[in-house]
Motif scaffolding. Structure first.
Motif, PDB file in Angstrom:
ATOM      1  N   GLN A  39       0.823  -1.208   0.000  1.00  7.99           N
ATOM      2  CA  GLN A  39       0.000   0.000   0.000  1.00  7.99           C
ATOM      3  C   GLN A  39       0.863   1.267   0.000  1.00  7.99           C
ATOM      4  N   CYS A  87      -7.041   4.369 -10.684  1.00 10.63           N
ATOM      5  CA  CYS A  87      -8.123   3.642 -10.024  1.00 10.63           C
ATOM      6  C   CYS A  87      -9.406   4.463  -9.985  1.00 10.63           C
ATOM      7  N   THR A  95      -7.407   2.627   0.354  1.00  8.29           N
ATOM      8  CA  THR A  95      -6.164   1.857   0.504  1.00  8.29           C
ATOM      9  C   THR A  95      -5.257   2.506   1.541  1.00  8.29           C
ATOM     10  N   ASN A 115     -13.319  -4.795  -8.718  1.00  7.54           N
ATOM     11  CA  ASN A 115     -11.890  -5.068  -8.929  1.00  7.54           C
ATOM     12  C   ASN A 115     -11.269  -4.297 -10.099  1.00  7.54           C
ATOM     13  N   CYS A 156     -10.237  -1.300 -10.116  1.00  4.96           N
ATOM     14  CA  CYS A 156      -9.116  -0.517  -9.597  1.00  4.96           C
ATOM     15  C   CYS A 156      -7.839  -1.348  -9.557  1.00  4.96           C
ATOM     16  N   THR A 157      -7.973  -2.597  -9.162  1.00  5.75           N
ATOM     17  CA  THR A 157      -6.806  -3.480  -9.073  1.00  5.75           C
ATOM     18  C   THR A 157      -6.220  -3.763 -10.450  1.00  5.75           C
ATOM     19  N   CYS A 203      -4.109  -0.693 -11.670  1.00  2.00           N
ATOM     20  CA  CYS A 203      -3.075  -0.103 -10.807  1.00  2.00           C
ATOM     21  C   CYS A 203      -1.681  -0.461 -11.310  1.00  2.00           C
ATOM     22  N   SER A 233      -4.117  -3.846  -4.648  1.00  2.00           N
ATOM     23  CA  SER A 233      -5.515  -4.257  -4.742  1.00  2.00           C
ATOM     24  C   SER A 233      -6.347  -3.469  -3.737  1.00  2.00           C
ATOM     25  N   SER A 234      -6.918  -2.362  -4.182  1.00  2.00           N
ATOM     26  CA  SER A 234      -7.800  -1.597  -3.301  1.00  2.00           C
ATOM     27  C   SER A 234      -9.026  -2.420  -2.924  1.00  2.00           C
ATOM     28  N   LYS A 235      -9.469  -3.277  -3.822  1.00  2.00           N
ATOM     29  CA  LYS A 235     -10.601  -4.154  -3.512  1.00  2.00           C
ATOM     30  C   LYS A 235     -10.301  -4.987  -2.265  1.00  2.00           C
ATOM     31  N   ALA A 236      -9.130  -5.605  -2.217  1.00  3.02           N
ATOM     32  CA  ALA A 236      -8.760  -6.421  -1.061  1.00  3.02           C
ATOM     33  C   ALA A 236      -8.658  -5.562   0.197  1.00  3.02           C
ATOM     34  N   ASP A 237      -8.122  -4.354   0.046  1.00  5.42           N
ATOM     35  CA  ASP A 237      -7.997  -3.452   1.199  1.00  5.42           C
ATOM     36  C   ASP A 237      -9.366  -3.051   1.722  1.00  5.42           C
TER      37      ASP A 237
END
Length: 238
Positions: free
Chosen positions: A124, A133, A153, A186, A188-189, A192, A197-201
């Motif tokens: 991050q 994103c 994120t 997803n 954004c990921t 990037c 992975s902003s989705k995961a964050d």
């Protein structure tokens, strides 16, 4: 090689005798040798500053790292005001960091960082604020108040840092136009350039939120809890 560049309302075609070059190199050539009125942004030329973000064939890329292909169509980032040609204003996107309070508010003086602690949010920390994103985000496209990918994120970066003493303040701040508004698409990921992975964050921030009594408001009328599949520290609970 022929490419098209979005200028005001139309795509203008350029035929340039160059091969195996980055988009930024081609833009520099067009401006210096073909059309001096072309406007675009650039900085480090090393994929570090994030200032040369554009869209090629409807996908966000950094001009300094993308290799041009025959027939490419280049246009400015979406969801942000266009100043001229490929130059956009990212001020509103950057303001989301302030609205999300994406910084350590109060240090826990007793918490000491180890090398292992640093690795928790190492990825991050690589965000270069290129706004790719935000350009790709379908939620931000319809809701400019959405805090958005890189702001969330950065909040996860702070929340996962054991030196932050005001975790609840951070979690409270991201409940409105924040973690529950994301569709987890997803996109954004995918775009990037740093592989973040902003989705995961955001999924991990949802898990944190549930620990403080929050849940997806869309599920509020059904009763029962929200199980994100992550534990309190953002690690998978399965």
């Amino acid at each position: 090689m022929k490419i098209s560049i979005k200028r005001e309302f139309d795509f203008i075609e350029y035929d340039v005798d160059m091969q195996d070059v980055t988009l930024l190199e081609m833009l520099n050539h067009i401006k210096s040798e073909v059309d001096s009125s072309l406007a675009y942004s650039s900085g480090c030329r090393s994929s570090v500053c994030g200032s040369c973000g554009v869209r090629v064939n409807e996908k966000e890329v950094l001009a300094c790292s993308y290799k041009v292909q025959e027939g490419d169509k280049i246009e400015p980032l979406k969801n942000v005001p266009v100043i001229r040609d490929l130059v956009v204003s990212l001020d509103k996107a950057y303001e989301t960091n302030a609205r999300a309070k994406a910084w350590i508010s109060e240090y826990n003086s007793q918490a000491k960082q180890t090398h292992e602690d640093e690795k928790i949010n190492e990825t991050q920390s690589d965000c270069i604020l290129c706004a790719s994103c935000y350009s790709a985000c379908p939620v931000y496209a319809v809701n400019e108040e959405f805090l958005g990918p890189f702001a969330l994120t950065r909040v996860w970066k702070v929340v996962s840092d054991k030196r932050e003493a005001e975790l609840k303040e951070k979690i409270d701040t991201i409940q409105t136009n924040g973690v529950w508004d994301c569709t987890l698409c997803n996109e954004c990921t995918v775009v990037c350039p740093q592989g973040i992975s902003s989705k995961a964050d955001i999924e991990k921030l949802r898990a944190k939120s549930s620990q403080y009594g929050y849940m997806d408001p869309n599920f509020g009328s059904f009763g029962g809890g929200f199980d994100s599949g992550f534990g309190f520290d953002g690690t998978p609970s399965f």
